[in-house]
Design a protein around this motif. Structure first.
Motif, PDB file in Angstrom:
ATOM      1  N   GLY A 306      13.269 -19.221  13.675  1.00 37.73           N
ATOM      2  CA  GLY A 306      13.367 -17.882  14.246  1.00 37.73           C
ATOM      3  C   GLY A 306      12.333 -16.971  13.619  1.00 37.73           C
ATOM      4  N   VAL A 307      11.924 -15.932  14.340  1.00 36.34           N
ATOM      5  CA  VAL A 307      10.897 -15.002  13.860  1.00 36.34           C
ATOM      6  C   VAL A 307      11.313 -13.578  14.207  1.00 36.34           C
ATOM      7  CG1 VAL A 307       8.485 -14.288  14.016  1.00 36.34           C
ATOM      8  CG2 VAL A 307       9.066 -16.704  14.146  1.00 36.34           C
ATOM      9  N   ILE A 308      11.045 -12.629  13.295  1.00 31.70           N
ATOM     10  CA  ILE A 308      11.254 -11.212  13.572  1.00 31.70           C
ATOM     11  C   ILE A 308      10.104 -10.415  12.975  1.00 31.70           C
ATOM     12  CG2 ILE A 308      12.700 -10.900  11.516  1.00 31.70           C
ATOM     13  CD1 ILE A 308      14.238  -8.736  13.034  1.00 31.70           C
ATOM     14  N   ASP A 309       9.540  -9.504  13.753  1.00 29.08           N
ATOM     15  CA  ASP A 309       8.498  -8.597  13.261  1.00 29.08           C
ATOM     16  C   ASP A 309       9.210  -7.350  12.757  1.00 29.08           C
ATOM     17  OD1 ASP A 309       6.273  -7.130  12.687  1.00 29.08           O
ATOM     18  OD2 ASP A 309       5.489  -7.071  14.738  1.00 29.08           O
ATOM     19  N   LEU A 310       9.503  -7.321  11.468  1.00 29.03           N
ATOM     20  CA  LEU A 310      10.315  -6.262  10.872  1.00 29.03           C
ATOM     21  C   LEU A 310       9.450  -5.061  10.521  1.00 29.03           C
ATOM     22  CD1 LEU A 310      13.251  -5.676   9.920  1.00 29.03           C
ATOM     23  CD2 LEU A 310      12.530  -6.438   7.660  1.00 29.03           C
ATOM     24  N   ILE A 311       9.900  -3.885  10.932  1.00 25.15           N
ATOM     25  CA  ILE A 311       9.128  -2.660  10.718  1.00 25.15           C
ATOM     26  C   ILE A 311       9.951  -1.667   9.910  1.00 25.15           C
ATOM     27  CG2 ILE A 311       7.960  -0.724  11.828  1.00 25.15           C
ATOM     28  CD1 ILE A 311       7.548  -2.538  14.258  1.00 25.15           C
ATOM     29  N   SER A 312       9.397  -1.238   8.778  1.00 25.12           N
ATOM     30  CA  SER A 312      10.014  -0.192   7.970  1.00 25.12           C
ATOM     31  C   SER A 312       9.499   1.165   8.453  1.00 25.12           C
ATOM     32  CB  SER A 312       9.675  -0.386   6.492  1.00 25.12           C
ATOM     33  OG  SER A 312       9.975   0.783   5.754  1.00 25.12           O
ATOM     34  N   GLU A 313      10.396   2.106   8.632  1.00 23.05           N
ATOM     35  CA  GLU A 313       9.998   3.432   9.111  1.00 23.05           C
ATOM     36  C   GLU A 313       9.497   4.336   7.993  1.00 23.05           C
ATOM     37  OE1 GLU A 313      13.461   4.832  11.282  1.00 23.05           O
ATOM     38  OE2 GLU A 313      12.435   4.405  13.141  1.00 23.05           O
ATOM     39  N   LEU A 314       9.440   3.821   6.742  1.00 22.08           N
ATOM     40  CA  LEU A 314       8.901   4.636   5.662  1.00 22.08           C
ATOM     41  C   LEU A 314       7.442   4.952   5.963  1.00 22.08           C
ATOM     42  CD1 LEU A 314       9.442   5.926   2.916  1.00 22.08           C
ATOM     43  CD2 LEU A 314       8.672   3.812   1.848  1.00 22.08           C
ATOM     44  N   PHE A 315       7.057   6.196   5.732  1.00 24.90           N
ATOM     45  CA  PHE A 315       5.728   6.670   6.090  1.00 24.90           C
ATOM     46  C   PHE A 315       4.630   5.894   5.361  1.00 24.90           C
ATOM     47  CE2 PHE A 315       7.164   9.017   2.414  1.00 24.90           C
ATOM     48  CZ  PHE A 315       6.056   9.051   1.587  1.00 24.90           C
ATOM     49  N   GLU A 316       3.438   5.936   5.944  1.00 27.54           N
ATOM     50  CA  GLU A 316       2.265   5.332   5.320  1.00 27.54           C
ATOM     51  C   GLU A 316       1.542   6.387   4.489  1.00 27.54           C
ATOM     52  OE1 GLU A 316       1.539   2.184   5.443  1.00 27.54           O
ATOM     53  OE2 GLU A 316       3.238   1.744   6.772  1.00 27.54           O
ATOM     54  N   ALA A 317       0.872   5.945   3.431  1.00 31.52           N
ATOM     55  CA  ALA A 317       0.135   6.884   2.570  1.00 31.52           C
ATOM     56  C   ALA A 317      -1.015   6.155   1.891  1.00 31.52           C
ATOM     57  CB  ALA A 317       1.061   7.506   1.528  1.00 31.52           C
ATOM     58  N   SER A 318      -2.064   6.922   1.550  1.00 31.25           N
ATOM     59  CA  SER A 318      -3.217   6.355   0.843  1.00 31.25           C
ATOM     60  C   SER A 318      -3.779   7.406  -0.099  1.00 31.25           C
ATOM     61  CB  SER A 318      -4.293   5.897   1.836  1.00 31.25           C
ATOM     62  OG  SER A 318      -4.765   7.004   2.599  1.00 31.25           O
ATOM     63  N   ILE A 319      -4.562   6.951  -1.064  1.00 29.55           N
ATOM     64  CA  ILE A 319      -5.165   7.844  -2.052  1.00 29.55           C
ATOM     65  C   ILE A 319      -6.650   7.519  -2.134  1.00 29.55           C
ATOM     66  CG2 ILE A 319      -4.713   6.334  -4.028  1.00 29.55           C
ATOM     67  CD1 ILE A 319      -4.012   8.909  -5.614  1.00 29.55           C
ATOM     68  N   ASN A 320      -7.480   8.517  -2.433  1.00 25.97           N
ATOM     69  CA  ASN A 320      -8.930   8.350  -2.335  1.00 25.97           C
ATOM     70  C   ASN A 320      -9.606   7.937  -3.637  1.00 25.97           C
ATOM     71  OD1 ASN A 320      -8.547  10.833  -3.641  1.00 25.97           O
ATOM     72  ND2 ASN A 320     -10.440  11.696  -2.808  1.00 25.97           N
ATOM     73  N   VAL A 321      -8.836   7.550  -4.663  1.00 24.02           N
ATOM     74  CA  VAL A 321      -9.439   7.145  -5.932  1.00 24.02           C
ATOM     75  C   VAL A 321      -8.974   5.736  -6.295  1.00 24.02           C
ATOM     76  CG1 VAL A 321      -9.668   9.488  -6.819  1.00 24.02           C
ATOM     77  CG2 VAL A 321      -7.558   8.201  -7.263  1.00 24.02           C
ATOM     78  N   GLU A 322      -9.697   5.122  -7.231  1.00 24.67           N
ATOM     79  CA  GLU A 322      -9.341   3.794  -7.723  1.00 24.67           C
ATOM     80  C   GLU A 322      -8.267   3.916  -8.801  1.00 24.67           C
ATOM     81  OE1 GLU A 322     -10.570   1.134  -6.346  1.00 24.67           O
ATOM     82  OE2 GLU A 322     -11.969   2.239  -5.065  1.00 24.67           O
ATOM     83  N   GLU A 323      -7.753   2.760  -9.223  1.00 23.36           N
ATOM     84  CA  GLU A 323      -6.737   2.774 -10.279  1.00 23.36           C
ATOM     85  C   GLU A 323      -7.328   3.274 -11.600  1.00 23.36           C
ATOM     86  OE1 GLU A 323      -4.693  -0.878 -10.747  1.00 23.36           O
ATOM     87  OE2 GLU A 323      -3.955  -0.945  -8.683  1.00 23.36           O
ATOM     88  N   THR A 324      -8.615   2.961 -11.854  1.00 21.39           N
ATOM     89  CA  THR A 324      -9.282   3.428 -13.077  1.00 21.39           C
ATOM     90  C   THR A 324     -10.537   4.195 -12.679  1.00 21.39           C
ATOM     91  OG1 THR A 324      -8.475   1.518 -14.317  1.00 21.39           O
ATOM     92  CG2 THR A 324     -10.320   2.750 -15.257  1.00 21.39           C
ATOM     93  N   ASN A 325     -10.690   5.412 -13.224  1.00 19.36           N
ATOM     94  CA  ASN A 325     -11.807   6.287 -12.871  1.00 19.36           C
ATOM     95  C   ASN A 325     -12.400   6.879 -14.154  1.00 19.36           C
ATOM     96  OD1 ASN A 325     -11.148   6.635  -9.720  1.00 19.36           O
ATOM     97  ND2 ASN A 325      -9.246   6.787 -10.875  1.00 19.36           N
ATOM     98  N   THR A 326     -13.671   7.282 -14.107  1.00 22.13           N
ATOM     99  CA  THR A 326     -14.319   7.887 -15.273  1.00 22.13           C
ATOM    100  C   THR A 326     -15.027   9.172 -14.864  1.00 22.13           C
ATOM    101  OG1 THR A 326     -16.326   6.580 -14.918  1.00 22.13           O
ATOM    102  CG2 THR A 326     -14.676   5.677 -16.429  1.00 22.13           C
ATOM    103  N   ILE A 327     -15.000  10.140 -15.761  1.00 19.57           N
ATOM    104  CA  ILE A 327     -15.756  11.377 -15.578  1.00 19.57           C
ATOM    105  C   ILE A 327     -16.324  11.792 -16.928  1.00 19.57           C
ATOM    106  CG2 ILE A 327     -14.383  12.205 -13.614  1.00 19.57           C
ATOM    107  CD1 ILE A 327     -12.856  14.028 -15.529  1.00 19.57           C
ATOM    108  N   GLU A 328     -17.360  12.626 -16.880  1.00 21.99           N
ATOM    109  CA  GLU A 328     -17.937  13.165 -18.106  1.00 21.99           C
ATOM    110  C   GLU A 328     -17.081  14.325 -18.595  1.00 21.99           C
ATOM    111  OE1 GLU A 328     -20.490  11.978 -19.682  1.00 21.99           O
ATOM    112  OE2 GLU A 328     -21.436  10.632 -18.217  1.00 21.99           O
ATOM    113  N   GLU A 329     -17.179  14.618 -19.861  1.00 23.34           N
ATOM    114  CA  GLU A 329     -16.504  15.788 -20.415  1.00 23.34           C
ATOM    115  C   GLU A 329     -16.971  17.029 -19.671  1.00 23.34           C
ATOM    116  OE1 GLU A 329     -13.897  17.811 -22.626  1.00 23.34           O
ATOM    117  OE2 GLU A 329     -14.258  15.685 -23.036  1.00 23.34           O
ATOM    118  N   GLY A 330     -16.004  17.827 -19.173  1.00 22.81           N
ATOM    119  CA  GLY A 330     -16.314  19.045 -18.442  1.00 22.81           C
ATOM    120  C   GLY A 330     -16.384  18.856 -16.944  1.00 22.81           C
ATOM    121  N   GLU A 331     -16.420  17.607 -16.480  1.00 22.62           N
ATOM    122  CA  GLU A 331     -16.435  17.356 -15.047  1.00 22.62           C
ATOM    123  C   GLU A 331     -14.997  17.330 -14.499  1.00 22.62           C
ATOM    124  OE1 GLU A 331     -20.439  14.654 -14.290  1.00 22.62           O
ATOM    125  OE2 GLU A 331     -18.477  13.666 -14.453  1.00 22.62           O
TER     126      GLU A 331
END
Length: 487
Positions: A306-331
């Motif tokens: 048997g097969v079911i295409d199960l769909i969760s109604e929880l909203f989708e979301a995304s973020i524009n940065v990586e898990e690890t990021n670097t910046i200079e002091e003052g940036e």
């Protein structure tokens, strides 16, 4: 001829006879057959109130202490062991006709009950009423069979067992919790008609069709019935192991995990997106995630899937940065969260501390550390998603240093991990950098030094290691010294 005395005696005797006869007449009443204020007594936990009307005569024959009783026969109309179901208060009923209200016992179940009326002072009993069906529907709500799976299958020549769930899934109010109840199974003959098949809490099916069961409340209409299950005969490899989702499909995960159920079989194996799920070998599988779920069911002489295409109604979301990021002091680094949530709320944290002023979907981060943002949908299918990321200080391989260091600690903490030279000796200056160990073996020789030594593990022991360097500029300026590597 009678004397005056004799006449007087006869007169007194006649008066006594008349008074005695009148008392006997006054001490007897006749109660008529009770009339029913209903055609069926179908009671449940929300309704159990019925009425009857009767006449009696004479009204003057009742004593002040009289009580009227209603007696209920057994299910066959026999009053041999009648049950008193109503007793009036003394002297409360004095006029005819009279109407009394009563309730039936919770054990009542049958098609031929009767009631009768009795009085206590004087004692009198009516004849029995007309027969009527009476049931106390102790369980009067829909219930589930087959774990609410709408399909079932049996191998050719075999059978499939349908059973009432106890307690079943979700808020199933199983009638099996009430041992006194009995059941009738039916097979649909059309969308609106069916035929009786058998009695009992289970049904072994060896014919294809759609089946259901009702609690047996006779001629009393009841809401105590099951879901329909369609049974088919199968051969191996068919996709007939219908999968149901307890929270429906799509489902809202804030209600908890949904339970996927397959048809009844001997063994099971569940899959998600084509990959087998370890230890998912039961008839039911819980999940909060969307995906294409499949199950293989061993029915003994054959197997199905048997097969079911199960769909969760929880909203989708995304973020524009990586898990690890670097910046200079003052940036600063702009972080933006995009979501499909309805009326979303945002919470931002730095090193597990709430940032009070950050309440929108974007934030300009200027501090180094570990960040968390939580997006919560506040209406509809309420739920939340969480993103975590880290901002580190950017590593400068060519910092502005004045002296040649003679001590480094390559332990991976990003502090003094490499031998960092002043910029006049690094790549682009045509300066030769030579490093030897304490035995004179050259470990590095380059005219393009990138401030990256040591790149490899030096296999340090508990004793610090010492290396020696010779730096020769393009002007033949020579610098010599030692480098101590500490663990």
């Amino acid at each position: 001829m009678y004397t005056n005395k004799t006449k007087q005696q006869l007169y007194l005797l006649l008066c006594f006879f008349i008074l005695t006869s009148q008392e006997k007449i006054n001490s007897q009443i006749v109660i008529g057959t009770p009339n029913l204020g209903f055609t069926q007594a179908c009671a449940n936990t929300e309704f159990n109130n019925f009425s009857t009307t009767f006449v009696f005569s004479p009204e003057s024959g009742l004593n002040a202490s009289n009580q009227f009783l209603i007696e209920l026969s057994n299910e066959n109309g026999d009053f041999s062991n009648a049950t008193t179901i109503y007793t009036s208060t003394a002297g409360s009923v004095t006029t005819s006709p009279a109407t009394l209200n009563f309730s039936i016992p919770t054990t009542t179940a049958g098609e031929n009950y009767r009631i009768r009326i009795k009085s206590t002072a004087p004692v009198a009993t009516s004849s029995g009423s007309a027969s009527f069906a009476a049931y106390y529907k102790i369980q009067d709500a829909p219930f589930t069979i087959n774990n609410l799976v709408s399909t079932g299958a049996y191998c050719a020549g075999g059978s499939y067992l349908l059973s009432i769930d106890n307690p079943g899934t979700g808020n199933n109010n199983s009638p099996l919790n009430y041992p006194s109840l009995t059941y009738s199974w039916y097979k649909e003959t059309s969308p609106t008609t069916s035929v009786f098949v058998s009695n009992g809490a289970t049904l072994s099916v060896n014919q294809e069709g759609t089946y259901f069961v009702e609690t047996d409340y006779g001629s009393c209409t009841s809401n105590s019935f099951s879901n329909r299950v369609t049974i088919t005969e199968v051969t191996s490899g068919e996709t007939t192991a219908g999968i149901s989702s307890s929270l429906g499909n799509p489902f809202c995960p804030d209600q908890g995990p949904t339970v996927l159920s397959a048809i009844n079989g001997n063994s099971y194996q569940w899959f998600k997106d084509g990959v087998s799920i370890p230890e998912a070998t039961n008839q039911m599988y819980e999940t909060t995630e969307s995906g294409i779920y499949a199950v293989q069911v061993d029915l003994g002489d054959c197997s199905v899937s048997g097969v079911i295409d199960l769909i969760s109604e929880l909203f989708e979301a995304s973020i524009n940065v990586e898990e690890t990021n670097t910046i200079e002091e003052g940036e600063t680094l702009n972080i933006t969260v995009t979501s499909t949530a309805t009326s979303p709320a945002f919470e931002w944290f730095l090193d597990n501390t709430l940032i009070p002023e950050a309440t929108g979907n974007s934030f300009n981060a200027s501090n180094f550390g570990n960040y968390t943002v939580i997006i919560t949908e506040t209406s509809g299918c309420e739920g939340s998603r969480t993103f975590t990321f880290t901002i580190n200080e950017a590593f400068d391989p060519f910092p502005d240093v004045e002296k040649i260091p003679n001590l480094i600690s390559p332990n991976g903490d990003t502090i003094n991990d490499t031998w960092t030279l002043p910029t006049k000796y690094v790549t682009g200056t045509n300066t030769e950098v030579l490093i030897m160990d304490n035995r004179g073996k050259i470990v590095l020789q380059t005219k393009d030094y990138l401030n990256n030594w040591p790149e490899n593990d030096l296999e340090l022991t508990n004793v610090n290691k010492v290396f020696y360097y010779i730096i020769t500029t393009q002007d033949n300026e020579v610098k010599k010294g030692s480098i101590t590597i500490i663990k």
